[in-house]
Each structure stands twice: as structure tokens, then as C-alpha cells.
Design a protein around this motif. Structure first.
Motif, PDB file in Angstrom:
ATOM      1  N   HIS A   1       0.835  -1.199   0.000  1.00  0.00           N
ATOM      2  CA  HIS A   1       0.000   0.000   0.000  1.00  0.00           C
ATOM      3  C   HIS A   1       0.873   1.253   0.000  1.00  0.00           C
ATOM      4  N   TYR A   2       1.924   1.236   0.808  1.00  0.00           N
ATOM      5  CA  TYR A   2       2.860   2.364   0.827  1.00  0.00           C
ATOM      6  C   TYR A   2       3.494   2.539  -0.551  1.00  0.00           C
ATOM      7  N   THR A   3       3.893   1.441  -1.169  1.00  0.00           N
ATOM      8  CA  THR A   3       4.529   1.504  -2.489  1.00  0.00           C
ATOM      9  C   THR A   3       3.585   2.079  -3.521  1.00  0.00           C
ATOM     10  N   ALA A   4       2.308   1.700  -3.444  1.00  0.00           N
ATOM     11  CA  ALA A   4       1.318   2.236  -4.386  1.00  0.00           C
ATOM     12  C   ALA A   4       1.107   3.729  -4.184  1.00  0.00           C
ATOM     13  N   LEU A   5       1.196   4.187  -2.948  1.00  0.00           N
ATOM     14  CA  LEU A   5       0.964   5.603  -2.650  1.00  0.00           C
ATOM     15  C   LEU A   5       2.150   6.479  -3.049  1.00  0.00           C
ATOM     16  N   THR A   6       3.358   5.971  -2.881  1.00  0.00           N
ATOM     17  CA  THR A   6       4.556   6.793  -3.091  1.00  0.00           C
ATOM     18  C   THR A   6       5.280   6.505  -4.400  1.00  0.00           C
ATOM     19  N   GLY A   7       5.034   5.335  -4.962  1.00  0.00           N
ATOM     20  CA  GLY A   7       5.747   4.954  -6.178  1.00  0.00           C
ATOM     21  C   GLY A   7       7.110   4.337  -5.910  1.00  0.00           C
ATOM     22  N   VAL A   8       7.478   4.187  -4.638  1.00  0.00           N
ATOM     23  CA  VAL A   8       8.771   3.591  -4.285  1.00  0.00           C
ATOM     24  C   VAL A   8       8.564   2.604  -3.143  1.00  0.00           C
ATOM     25  N   ALA A   9       9.475   1.656  -3.023  1.00  0.00           N
ATOM     26  CA  ALA A   9       9.417   0.697  -1.918  1.00  0.00           C
ATOM     27  C   ALA A   9       9.795   1.394  -0.610  1.00  0.00           C
ATOM     28  N   PRO A  10       9.243   0.951   0.516  1.00  0.00           N
ATOM     29  CA  PRO A  10       9.587   1.568   1.805  1.00  0.00           C
ATOM     30  C   PRO A  10      11.000   1.191   2.232  1.00  0.00           C
TER      31      PRO A  10
ATOM     32  N   THR B   1       7.191  15.021   2.565  1.00  0.00           N
ATOM     33  CA  THR B   1       5.759  15.250   2.733  1.00  0.00           C
ATOM     34  C   THR B   1       4.962  14.064   2.229  1.00  0.00           C
ATOM     35  N   VAL B   2       5.389  13.513   1.095  1.00  0.00           N
ATOM     36  CA  VAL B   2       4.728  12.331   0.532  1.00  0.00           C
ATOM     37  C   VAL B   2       4.898  11.144   1.473  1.00  0.00           C
ATOM     38  N   ASP B   3       6.104  10.997   2.016  1.00  0.00           N
ATOM     39  CA  ASP B   3       6.385   9.883   2.937  1.00  0.00           C
ATOM     40  C   ASP B   3       5.501   9.965   4.169  1.00  0.00           C
TER      41      ASP B   3
ATOM     42  N   ARG C   1       0.901   7.964   7.305  1.00  0.00           N
ATOM     43  CA  ARG C   1      -0.352   8.210   8.022  1.00  0.00           C
ATOM     44  C   ARG C   1      -1.470   7.320   7.453  1.00  0.00           C
ATOM     45  N   THR C   2      -1.530   7.198   6.136  1.00  0.00           N
ATOM     46  CA  THR C   2      -2.551   6.370   5.501  1.00  0.00           C
ATOM     47  C   THR C   2      -2.348   4.896   5.832  1.00  0.00           C
ATOM     48  N   VAL C   3      -1.089   4.449   5.827  1.00  0.00           N
ATOM     49  CA  VAL C   3      -0.785   3.060   6.160  1.00  0.00           C
ATOM     50  C   VAL C   3      -1.187   2.763   7.606  1.00  0.00           C
ATOM     51  N   ALA C   4      -0.900   3.686   8.508  1.00  0.00           N
ATOM     52  CA  ALA C   4      -1.274   3.491   9.913  1.00  0.00           C
ATOM     53  C   ALA C   4      -2.793   3.377  10.053  1.00  0.00           C
ATOM     54  N   GLU C   5      -3.517   4.187   9.302  1.00  0.00           N
ATOM     55  CA  GLU C   5      -4.982   4.127   9.351  1.00  0.00           C
ATOM     56  C   GLU C   5      -5.483   2.792   8.819  1.00  0.00           C
ATOM     57  N   LEU C   6      -4.898   2.323   7.719  1.00  0.00           N
ATOM     58  CA  LEU C   6      -5.292   1.031   7.162  1.00  0.00           C
ATOM     59  C   LEU C   6      -5.017  -0.094   8.155  1.00  0.00           C
ATOM     60  N   ALA C   7      -3.927   0.042   8.896  1.00  0.00           N
ATOM     61  CA  ALA C   7      -3.557  -0.987   9.877  1.00  0.00           C
ATOM     62  C   ALA C   7      -4.384  -0.912  11.154  1.00  0.00           C
ATOM     63  N   GLY C   8      -5.071   0.213  11.374  1.00  0.00           N
ATOM     64  CA  GLY C   8      -5.870   0.358  12.582  1.00  0.00           C
ATOM     65  C   GLY C   8      -5.111   0.911  13.763  1.00  0.00           C
ATOM     66  N   HIS C   9      -4.030   1.667  13.478  1.00  0.00           N
ATOM     67  CA  HIS C   9      -3.241   2.288  14.540  1.00  0.00           C
ATOM     68  C   HIS C   9      -3.622   3.760  14.696  1.00  0.00           C
ATOM     69  N   ALA C  10      -3.604   4.232  15.936  1.00  0.00           N
ATOM     70  CA  ALA C  10      -3.946   5.623  16.196  1.00  0.00           C
ATOM     71  C   ALA C  10      -2.781   6.559  15.892  1.00  0.00           C
ATOM     72  N   ARG C  11      -1.549   6.061  16.005  1.00  0.00           N
ATOM     73  CA  ARG C  11      -0.365   6.899  15.811  1.00  0.00           C
ATOM     74  C   ARG C  11       0.259   6.636  14.445  1.00  0.00           C
ATOM     75  N   PRO C  12       0.477   7.671  13.635  1.00  0.00           N
ATOM     76  CA  PRO C  12       1.115   7.475  12.324  1.00  0.00           C
ATOM     77  C   PRO C  12       2.473   6.807  12.414  1.00  0.00           C
ATOM     78  N   ARG C  13       3.228   7.072  13.479  1.00  0.00           N
ATOM     79  CA  ARG C  13       4.566   6.506  13.573  1.00  0.00           C
ATOM     80  C   ARG C  13       4.540   4.990  13.743  1.00  0.00           C
ATOM     81  N   ALA C  14       3.368   4.442  14.080  1.00  0.00           N
ATOM     82  CA  ALA C  14       3.264   2.991  14.204  1.00  0.00           C
ATOM     83  C   ALA C  14       3.500   2.299  12.868  1.00  0.00           C
ATOM     84  N   SER C  15       3.364   3.033  11.773  1.00  0.00           N
ATOM     85  CA  SER C  15       3.598   2.443  10.452  1.00  0.00           C
ATOM     86  C   SER C  15       5.047   1.984  10.303  1.00  0.00           C
ATOM     87  N   GLY C  16       5.952   2.573  11.090  1.00  0.00           N
ATOM     88  CA  GLY C  16       7.358   2.170  11.023  1.00  0.00           C
ATOM     89  C   GLY C  16       7.580   0.715  11.376  1.00  0.00           C
TER      90      GLY C  16
END
Length: 348
Positions: A292-301, A313-315, A320-335
């Protein structure tokens, strides 16, 4: 065997503040474990650091640990009696850390235990009582946790063809196979897939259209669009397994706990473990979020490559979108799925 503790009688405590309730249990005159049960009843739903409630799993694990902690102060740490929880002192914490280290517990486990004790310390009005692991002589390299993924956990990265394994599992156990299909299509957690109601949980969202409504940790609700052939197919196969329109995906002959154990058993049978194929069911969730991140940014994470250059800004928006898809409240959880920000120079 320790005597079971009497539950707090809520009807007798209605309208009283926590302080008034605890005043009914004078220190030194009540069994420590009974006082502990009162504290658990009053405070165990609370998060240690945030203004929110914690999941049922966290409540259960924290309560079980605290009961064991006070029993072990006498049974293992050499204290003649367990103290009243409100009298917890530094010497009790230090003594139990020595016990855990002697027993060979992993530093990460001790870190979790200290976190549970910090919660108790807050409940009794001693927020600074439990110190950092370094204070107790634990080296940072031992106890530090990596919030960001250090490698790609996806099945793809390990050379495992998800579709083939899922088909094999489905032939053996349709419920578990359908759960894996939902995880791969929607990035669900294991428990979320088993609890999914493939008819009732597909609802019309006012802006996103048809979505799978998922209730995750902490009761957080997220809406995942049913916007691809893969997602439609996963739902179709899941619907074949349920007995009626409002039924969850797990085997109706058993409860949730049994269905989760069955899920783990079937995956182990097909080698879906770190020791077997080198992957777990959670790796499918990683795969969905990485793609999903790759589709949003055009590059691999970063967890897949250190070569890419992506606008900050894109990152951030993608994370933030990946964290929402995963069901996390904090964007940094996407890491935890994507890794940290690209280490190479980025465009600002």
C-alpha cells in the motif's frame, strides 16, 4: 494453591470515589491480594500514558502479572509476606528484577513487566517509583526496542507464495483458509479476521462506498474499501463458510479462544512459522501495508530498499494512511511495517 480473591461488589461501591473505596481497605488490615483486586477493578482499563482505555488482552495480561508479582515476592524473592500494593517500594521492584534475571527472562519481557508496574505505581499515587531499565543495571542494548521494522517480514520477501499456501490451508480447514485470505486482502490482524462477519461487516460508507467495517484494538473502527477483485474474492470465499448473514468467520461450533488456537495449530501444521517457512500470518499483514505504501509513493519503503528517494511530505502522508489502514492511532506505528525513513538524502 493461592486462594481465589473475592470480586469487588460493584453495587456496594456505586457513587463512591476510588479514594473512598480504597479507604474501606485499611493497609495492614486487609489481605494484600484482595486490595490488589480492588485496584485492578478500579484502574485496569486505563492506559499507562494516554487518556484512553486499553484492550481486553492488555487488561488480562496486566492483571495476571500483578497477581503473580505479589505472590512471587513471598514465594521467590524472600519477603516474609507480600506487601499491601499501596506500600510497594523500590526494594520490591529490585528484588523481583533479580529473580527474573536469574530465571533467564528476556530483557523485552522484563521491560513489559516494568511497564505493568508503572501502571500500578500510577494507581497508588507513586508515578516515579518504577525507574528505567538502566537504573536497574540493564544495558541499553539489552532492553531497547526497535519501533521500526529491521527487515521485511512479508511472505514475498521470504520467497513464500501466499496464494499457494492459502489454497493448501483452505483445503484442510476452510475457516482458517478464509481468514488468511482476508488478512492478505485487507491487512487484518489474526483476531480481526476470525471475528469478521463477511456479510454484516460489509457496509456502505458515506464517502468511500462499500467497505469492510473493522473494529480493532481499543475499539477503534476503520473502514477498508472493497475496491479490488482480490478483496471481493476474499469476501466471497469467507461468505461460503458462514452459516448466516450475521455470523463471524470462525467455526460456529467453538468459541473465539478455541478458533484462535485452531488458527495457530493449522498454520504450524503447514509450516507457517519462523522456524518453518520463515513467515507468520502477521507477515501477510506486513505485505499488504508495504504494498500500500509503495502504491501511494511509487517507491518501496525503507524496510525493502535503502536506495529510494521520496519527498518527506509524501512519505509522511503515506505513513499516516498506512497506519490508518492498519488500525493504529499513531502514524509513527507504520514504522513497525515500513521501517524508518529512508536513510539516503531525501528531497525536502
Amino acid at each position: 494453591m493461592p486462594r481465589p480473591q473475592q470480586p469487588v461488589r460493584r453495587s456496594a461501591l456505586a457513587g463512591l470515589t476510588p479514594q473512598q473505596i480504597l479507604a474501606r481497605y485499611p493497609p495492614g488490615r486487609c489481605e494484600p491480594l484482595r486490595v490488589l483486586e480492588v485496584l485492578i477493578e478500579l484502574y485496569n482499563t486505563q492506559h499507562t500514558a494516554l487518556e484512553k482505555t486499553v484492550s481486553f488482552k492488555t487488561r488480562q495480561e496486566r492483571a495476571q502479572f500483578l497477581r503473580r508479582f505479589f505472590r512471587d515476592l513471598k514465594a521467590k524473592a524472600g519477603f516474609s509476606t507480600a506487601p499491601d500494593p499501596r506500600s510497594l517500594r523500590q526494594k520490591h521492584v529490585q528484588a523481583m528484577i533479580k529473580v527474573w534475571q536469574h530465571e533467564g527472562l528476556a530483557p523485552a519481557t522484563i521491560q513489559t513487566y516494568l511497564s505493568f508496574l508503572r501502571g500500578l505505581a500510577q494507581w497508588i499515587g507513586k508515578p516515579g517509583l518504577v525507574r528505567s531499565p538502566a537504573f536497574y543495571g540493564m544495558a541499553q542494548v539489552d532492553f531497547q526496542r526497535h519501533e521500526n521494522a529491521q527487515y521485511d517480514h512479508s511472505w514475498l520477501a521470504q520467497g513464500v507464495l501466499a496464494s499457494a499456501i492459502i489454497e493448501q490451508v483452505r483445503a484442510f480447514d476452510g475457516y482458517v483458509g478464509a481468514s488468511l485470505g482476508l488478512i492478505l486482502a485487507f491487512g487484518l490482524r489474526r483476531k480481526e479476521s476470525v471475528l469478521c462477519r463477511p456479510y454484516a461487516h460489509v457496509q456502505e460508507h458515506e464517502t468511500l462506498g462499500p467497505c469492510l467495517r473493522v473494529t480493532g484494538k481499543g475499539g477503534r473502527v476503520r473502514w477498508i474499501p472493497v475496491d479490488s477483485a482480490e478483496r471481493h474474492q476474499a469476501l466471497r470465499l469467507a461468505r461460503q463458510m458462514v452459516v448466516h448473514a450475521d455470523a463471524p468467520l470462525g467455526d460456529p461450533a467453538h468459541d473465539l479462544r478455541h478458533n484462535l488456537r485452531r488458527f495457530d495449530y493449522v498454520l504450524k501444521k503447514f509450516g507457517v512459522t519462523h522456524a518453518g517457512l520463515g513467515v507468520t500470518a502477521h507477515g501477510l499483514r506486513h505485505q499488504v501495508l508495504i504494498e500500500h505504501y509503495t502504491a501511494l509513493t511509487g517507491v518501496a519503503p525503507p524496510v525493502r530498499t535503502d536506495e529510494a528517494v521520496v519527498d518527506k511530505t509524501v512519505d509522511r502522508a503515506a505513513r499516516r494512511t498506512v497506519a490508518e489502514l492498519a488500525g493504529h492511532a499513531r502514524p509513527r506505528a507504520s514504522g513497525a511495517y515500513l521501517g524508518g525513513m529512508h536513510s539516503r538524502k531525501q528531497r525536502s
